[in-house]
Design an enzyme around this catalytic site. Structure first.
Site, PDB file in Angstrom:
ATOM      1  CB  THR A   1      -3.662  22.634 -51.327  1.00  0.00           C
ATOM      2  OG1 THR A   1      -4.758  23.324 -51.820  1.00  0.00           O
ATOM      3  CG2 THR A   1      -3.116  21.911 -52.268  1.00  0.00           C
ATOM      4  NE  ARG A   2      -3.468  26.437 -44.144  1.00  0.00           N
ATOM      5  CZ  ARG A   2      -2.989  27.422 -44.398  1.00  0.00           C
ATOM      6  NH1 ARG A   2      -1.907  27.413 -44.871  1.00  0.00           N
ATOM      7  NH2 ARG A   2      -3.617  28.404 -43.814  1.00  0.00           N
ATOM      8  CE  LYS A   3      -3.455  27.388 -53.472  1.00  0.00           C
ATOM      9  NZ  LYS A   3      -2.716  27.372 -54.681  1.00  0.00           N
ATOM     10  CB  THR A   4     -10.521  24.448 -47.811  1.00  0.00           C
ATOM     11  OG1 THR A   4      -9.866  24.941 -46.695  1.00  0.00           O
ATOM     12  CG2 THR A   4      -9.779  23.009 -48.073  1.00  0.00           C
TER      13      THR A   4
ATOM     14  CB  THR B   1     -10.698  21.868 -52.445  1.00  0.00           C
ATOM     15  OG1 THR B   1      -9.394  22.500 -52.452  1.00  0.00           O
ATOM     16  CG2 THR B   1     -10.474  20.683 -51.516  1.00  0.00           C
TER      17      THR B   1
END
Length: 304
Positions: free
Chosen positions: A140-143, A279
């Site tokens: 996901t964009r949970k970086t 992540t």
């Protein structure tokens, strides 16, 4: 014959590697370091060691950091290879002594973090393959801010799909719940405007939290319907209904799915499972650097 996977090193633009390496070193060493004067620039040889089981990832990043400081790396373990539980020499590094220590912590952090992400990603993919599920495990964009490219790269090394790299998505526009709430317009209108704005090259996804929303999104022309925070029972029931009416729509499941609960979400109507934990919750692997004493290693450390 099945197509072989591409070399992961080729995913990373060399100019970006250099820029990131310099930025990371600037953060850790923004001014002169008195200890470097003690060590000097005499050539030294060191080993990169890993003491955790997992998957090696981050080699191009670590090599770029060492390269910026004038060191050379010889890898003993290939990127993407499994790492055993016992301490393993993954690489040898040679260069000026002060340069080795300048790059040490940054390179170790990169390897530990990237290898952790790749390890969790590989475990998730293995779980899916173990039940012969034919869909896609994705991130996901949970970086980590400032570290997204590295973490997305590590997902690739671990065998997972990196998902969107940026908010605009590249090839995907995703309308989340807050997009729909802020738009204050009917779903069909929002989808139409988003598709026109995104152009013909992008797919359009819509996040949904109920079966009714999912049917409406598919009916409005969404390419991907993201079923967010459904229980496994709700997910599979909704997916069956949506696929029956719109067989070509891609169904993605997300929201609170981890390695333990993943098997419950794997179903015949689910095409993609995206997991933020790959992540944001991946534990780092344990890497260390050991400068060798005279006589250790293969040959004289000043000529290697």
């Amino acid at each position: 014959m099945a197509a072989s996977r591409p070399d992961p090193w080729s995913f990373l633009p060399p100019h970006q590697l250099q820029a990131m390496a310099r930025a990371w070193l600037d953060e850790d060493a923004p001014t002169f370091d008195p200890t470097s004067g003690i060590i000097g620039r005499a050539p030294r040889l060191a080993q990169l060691l890993c003491s955790s089981p997992g998957v090696l990832a981050g080699s191009p990043l670590a090599e770029a950091v060492f390269g910026v400081t004038g060191c050379e790396v010889t890898w003993r373990v290939a990127e993407g290879s499994p790492l055993p539980p016992q301490r393993t020499v993954v690489a040898e590094v040679k260069g000026p002594g002060a340069s080795l220590l300048l790059a040490e912590r940054v390179a170790l952090n990169l390897l530990g973090r990237c290898s952790g992400v790749a390890t969790v990603a590989a475990k998730a993919v293995s779980v899916a393959q173990g039940v012969q599920w034919g869909g896609v495990i994705a991130g996901t964009r949970k970086t980590t801010p400032g570290f997204r490219l590295a973490e997305k790269y590590a997902l690739e090394v671990g065998g997972a799909d990196p998902h969107r790299h940026v908010l605009g998505g590249g090839g995907l526009l995703l309308l989340k719940d807050n997009h729909l709430a802020a738009a204050r317009a009917p779903l069909e209108q929002v989808v139409e405007v988003a598709r026109r704005a995104g152009g013909f090259t992008r797919r359009l996804g819509v996040e949904c939290s109920t079966q009714g929303e999912a049917m409406a999104a598919a009916g409005a022309g969404a390419d991907i319907v993201l079923l967010d925070n459904f229980t496994p029972q709700e997910l599979h029931a909704t997916a069956a209904v949506v696929k029956a009416a719109h067989p070509r729509v891609t169904l993605e499941a997300s929201g609170g799915i981890n390695l333990e609960t993943l098997p419950q979400f794997l179903g015949p109507h689910i095409d993609v499972i995206s997991m933020g934990c790959l992540t944001h919750s991946a534990p780092a692997l344990d890497f260390s650097l050991r400068v060798l004493s005279p006589g250790e290693g293969d040959g004289d450390e000043g000529t290697r």
